[in-house]
Write a protein that holds these residues in place. Structure first.
Motif, mmCIF file in Angstrom:
data_model
loop_
_atom_site.group_PDB
_atom_site.id
_atom_site.type_symbol
_atom_site.label_atom_id
_atom_site.label_comp_id
_atom_site.label_asym_id
_atom_site.label_seq_id
_atom_site.Cartn_x
_atom_site.Cartn_y
_atom_site.Cartn_z
ATOM 1 N N ALA A 20 0.827 -1.207 0.000
ATOM 2 C CA ALA A 20 0.000 0.000 0.000
ATOM 3 C C ALA A 20 0.861 1.257 0.000
ATOM 4 O O ALA A 20 0.592 2.197 -0.748
ATOM 5 C CB ALA A 20 -0.936 -0.010 1.206
ATOM 6 N N GLY A 23 2.517 1.674 -3.264
ATOM 7 C CA GLY A 23 1.504 2.108 -4.224
ATOM 8 C C GLY A 23 1.223 3.593 -4.110
ATOM 9 O O GLY A 23 1.026 4.282 -5.112
ATOM 10 N N MET A 24 1.211 4.119 -2.903
ATOM 11 C CA MET A 24 0.965 5.547 -2.708
ATOM 12 C C MET A 24 2.119 6.373 -3.269
ATOM 13 O O MET A 24 1.892 7.402 -3.910
ATOM 14 C CB MET A 24 0.716 5.858 -1.233
ATOM 15 C CG MET A 24 -0.641 5.342 -0.763
ATOM 16 S SD MET A 24 -1.028 5.701 0.953
ATOM 17 C CE MET A 24 -1.222 7.476 0.907
ATOM 18 N N GLN A 27 1.790 6.369 -7.033
ATOM 19 C CA GLN A 27 0.675 7.227 -7.452
ATOM 20 C C GLN A 27 1.072 8.699 -7.379
ATOM 21 O O GLN A 27 0.794 9.479 -8.287
ATOM 22 C CB GLN A 27 -0.563 6.986 -6.577
ATOM 23 C CG GLN A 27 -1.254 5.674 -6.813
ATOM 24 C CD GLN A 27 -1.916 5.599 -8.180
ATOM 25 O OE1 GLN A 27 -2.282 6.590 -8.782
ATOM 26 N NE2 GLN A 27 -2.055 4.385 -8.673
ATOM 27 N N ALA A 68 -4.628 4.388 -4.311
ATOM 28 C CA ALA A 68 -3.863 3.223 -3.869
ATOM 29 C C ALA A 68 -4.740 2.208 -3.129
ATOM 30 O O ALA A 68 -4.230 1.233 -2.588
ATOM 31 C CB ALA A 68 -2.714 3.681 -2.969
#
Length: 147
Positions: A20, A23-24, A27, A68
């Motif tokens: 996570a 993913g952030m 992004q 995310a």
């Protein structure tokens, strides 16, 4: 069978925060360089507010968290609200992708750690000099790290 289910649950619980947070960071990097005036239409559409008129670091983080697959705090537009996001992490254990809340004078700012050194944290976030960019903060400015 119960042992396998337990091991699978432990595996997911241990790896999910890493996936996570990575993913952030990925992004956020997709928006790097966007300016609150020059790219106002795109940012306004993505954030749901006018970034040229509203402090928007928390709004940017809300956008990134949702993209995310995470749920931002209820008052995500306020940087201090990110003090309750995810799980707390000691600064000594922080890593790229973790959320960081810093104090700048009497205000707070929120972003995502992109790199750490012994004295500074490089943070990608919105509303940093009016754009999405990487800025540097001293470790002394760090109020919290969240994962």
């Amino acid at each position: 069978m119960k042992v396998l289910a337990f091991l699978a649950a432990a595996y997911v619980a241990l790896l999910t925060p890493d996936v996570a947070t990575a993913g952030m960071l990925a992004q956020a990097q997709q928006y790097n360089g966007l300016h609150e005036v020059k790219n106002n239409k795109r940012l306004r559409t993505a954030l749901g507010i006018n970034p040229a008129r509203t402090p928007w670091c928390g709004h940017f983080m809300g956008l990134i968290a949702r993209k995310a697959g995470r749920t931002p705090p209820q008052s995500f537009g306020i940087a201090r609200s990110w003090l309750r996001f995810g799980a707390p992490v000691k600064l000594s254990y922080a890593r790229p992708g973790d959320i960081i809340v810093v104090r700048t004078g009497r205000s707070y700012h929120v972003g995502i750690i992109s790199a750490l050194s012994k004295s500074t944290a490089k943070v990608i976030g919105g509303n940093q000099s009016g754009r999405v960019t990487v800025s540097q903060f001293t470790r002394g400015q760090v109020v919290a790290v969240r994962r």
